[in-house]
Design a protein around this motif. Structure first.
Motif, PDB file in Angstrom:
ATOM      1  N   VAL A 134       0.857  -1.183   0.000  1.00  0.00           N
ATOM      2  CA  VAL A 134       0.000   0.000   0.000  1.00  0.00           C
ATOM      3  C   VAL A 134       0.893   1.234   0.000  1.00  0.00           C
ATOM      4  CG1 VAL A 134      -1.738   1.315   1.253  1.00  0.00           C
ATOM      5  CG2 VAL A 134      -1.834  -1.187   1.248  1.00  0.00           C
ATOM      6  N   THR A 135       0.711   2.108  -0.981  1.00  0.00           N
ATOM      7  CA  THR A 135       1.485   3.348  -1.045  1.00  0.00           C
ATOM      8  C   THR A 135       0.861   4.365  -0.108  1.00  0.00           C
ATOM      9  OG1 THR A 135       2.138   2.949  -3.341  1.00  0.00           O
ATOM     10  CG2 THR A 135       2.299   5.216  -2.529  1.00  0.00           C
ATOM     11  N   MET A 136       1.631   4.792   0.901  1.00  0.00           N
ATOM     12  CA  MET A 136       1.153   5.771   1.869  1.00  0.00           C
ATOM     13  C   MET A 136       1.283   7.187   1.319  1.00  0.00           C
ATOM     14  SD  MET A 136       0.203   3.584   3.986  1.00  0.00           S
ATOM     15  CE  MET A 136      -0.465   4.682   5.219  1.00  0.00           C
ATOM     16  N   PHE A 137       2.453   7.508   0.752  1.00  0.00           N
ATOM     17  CA  PHE A 137       2.640   8.798   0.091  1.00  0.00           C
ATOM     18  C   PHE A 137       3.870   8.727  -0.778  1.00  0.00           C
ATOM     19  CE2 PHE A 137       4.811   9.189   4.192  1.00  0.00           C
ATOM     20  CZ  PHE A 137       6.065   9.629   3.826  1.00  0.00           C
ATOM     21  N   SER A 138       3.964   9.626  -1.757  1.00  0.00           N
ATOM     22  CA  SER A 138       5.089   9.688  -2.678  1.00  0.00           C
ATOM     23  C   SER A 138       5.844  10.984  -2.482  1.00  0.00           C
ATOM     24  CB  SER A 138       4.595   9.589  -4.132  1.00  0.00           C
ATOM     25  OG  SER A 138       3.923   8.365  -4.353  1.00  0.00           O
ATOM     26  N   PHE A 139       7.136  10.957  -2.773  1.00  0.00           N
ATOM     27  CA  PHE A 139       7.967  12.133  -2.646  1.00  0.00           C
ATOM     28  C   PHE A 139       7.977  12.902  -3.961  1.00  0.00           C
ATOM     29  CE2 PHE A 139       9.535   9.192   0.535  1.00  0.00           C
ATOM     30  CZ  PHE A 139       9.661  10.017   1.649  1.00  0.00           C
ATOM     31  N   ILE A 149       3.384  -2.824   4.010  1.00  0.00           N
ATOM     32  CA  ILE A 149       2.851  -4.154   3.727  1.00  0.00           C
ATOM     33  C   ILE A 149       2.786  -4.924   5.036  1.00  0.00           C
ATOM     34  CG2 ILE A 149       5.124  -5.091   3.101  1.00  0.00           C
ATOM     35  CD1 ILE A 149       3.574  -6.898   1.061  1.00  0.00           C
ATOM     36  N   THR A 150       1.644  -5.544   5.280  1.00  0.00           N
ATOM     37  CA  THR A 150       1.444  -6.322   6.507  1.00  0.00           C
ATOM     38  C   THR A 150       1.739  -7.790   6.218  1.00  0.00           C
ATOM     39  OG1 THR A 150      -0.232  -4.781   7.307  1.00  0.00           O
ATOM     40  CG2 THR A 150      -0.213  -6.971   8.290  1.00  0.00           C
ATOM     41  N   VAL A 151       2.557  -8.393   7.062  1.00  0.00           N
ATOM     42  CA  VAL A 151       3.004  -9.778   6.850  1.00  0.00           C
ATOM     43  C   VAL A 151       1.878 -10.748   7.207  1.00  0.00           C
ATOM     44  CG1 VAL A 151       4.692 -11.536   7.500  1.00  0.00           C
ATOM     45  CG2 VAL A 151       5.366  -9.115   7.405  1.00  0.00           C
ATOM     46  N   PRO A 152       1.397 -11.545   6.237  1.00  0.00           N
ATOM     47  CA  PRO A 152       0.358 -12.537   6.551  1.00  0.00           C
ATOM     48  C   PRO A 152       0.949 -13.754   7.272  1.00  0.00           C
ATOM     49  CG  PRO A 152       0.971 -12.684   4.243  1.00  0.00           C
ATOM     50  CD  PRO A 152       1.722 -11.510   4.799  1.00  0.00           C
ATOM     51  N   GLU A 153       0.094 -14.504   7.924  1.00  0.00           N
ATOM     52  CA  GLU A 153       0.556 -15.667   8.682  1.00  0.00           C
ATOM     53  C   GLU A 153       1.206 -16.719   7.787  1.00  0.00           C
ATOM     54  OE1 GLU A 153      -2.759 -17.100  10.900  1.00  0.00           O
ATOM     55  OE2 GLU A 153      -3.016 -15.241  12.021  1.00  0.00           O
TER      56      GLU A 153
END
Length: 236
Positions: A134-139, A149-153
């Motif tokens: 997921v892109t939070m913001f760009s410079f 990115i959230t690590v899945p199980e």
């Protein structure tokens, strides 16, 4: 540091309050003039798209100009005038409508474009996405972004030390959020399920980054994982 904010709506006033709390010198330009509750601000009444109004606000002395009106055309004109006529070192432009975002670049004098709809979309995606970059913001003036990115199980990197994971070369892990608490990315620390990984990453490596965390064939399993995080972010 002197900062000039154009637009005294809820967004402009909120920015002004935050900057005042940090000890900055703030000038607010607005057609309606001064509003109550911001006594420390220097107010300039008038149309910020007119040069004489910007001169009255002493834009040539500003370190940063923030174009925060609800009109994208005004924000673009203010940014361009700030750069070309007054030589302001840094400009920040508010994007109200996503379809106009492509214009908010250095051609219009915008150093940093802030899109409220895009930020809200990112927050929603971040709250419900597991195993997806997921892109939070760009410079500005760069192809580098802050991504999450959230690590899945089911990820193969679970249990591996951070230093042992072959991250893409153009992605730098800058932080880990675990159980709501931020922590530095220590190379000897093992990754756990639901770790939120924050990267500075070039856009060319985003696919490789996602494949590192979620290899091909695991997407369907990942998508079925329950969501346990809820975002109650509310932006005016």
């Amino acid at each position: 540091m002197k900062i000039v904010i154009v637009g005294a709506g809820s967004v402009g006033r909120s920015i002004a309050r935050e900057l005042l709390d940090k000890g900055r010198t703030v000038t607010l330009i607005d057609r309606e003039g001064a509003r109550p509750g911001l006594d420390e601000v220097t107010w300039v009444q008038g149309d910020a798209a007119e040069l004489d109004v910007l001169e009255k606000a002493k834009l040539a002395e500003a370190d940063v100009v923030v174009a925060a009106t609800g009109d994208d055309k005004v924000n673009l004109v203010v940014s361009l005038l700030a750069k070309t006529e007054f030589g302001v070192p840094r400009t920040v432009g508010r994007v109200n409508h996503p379809r106009n975002e492509w214009m908010f670049d250095d051609a219009w004098g915008v150093d940093v474009a802030v899109s409220t709809p895009r930020i809200m979309t990112s927050l929603v995606e971040e709250a419900v996405s597991i195993g997806t970059v997921v892109t939070m913001f760009s410079f500005a003036k760069s192809e580098t972004s802050m991504v999450e990115i959230t690590v899945p199980e089911t990820s193969p990197i679970v249990g591996k030390d951070i230093g042992d994971v072959a991250w893409p070369r153009s992605a730098t892990l800058v932080g880990v959020v675990r159980e709501g608490h931020p922590r530095p990315p220590a190379e000897s620390e093992a990754l756990e399920p639901r770790d939120e990984l924050l990267f500075l990453a070039h856009r060319s490596c985003l696919t490789a980054l996602q494949r590192t965390v979620v290899p091909r064939g695991l997407e369907e399993t990942t998508a079925a994982l329950p969501v346990v995080r809820v975002s109650d972010e509310d932006e005016d």
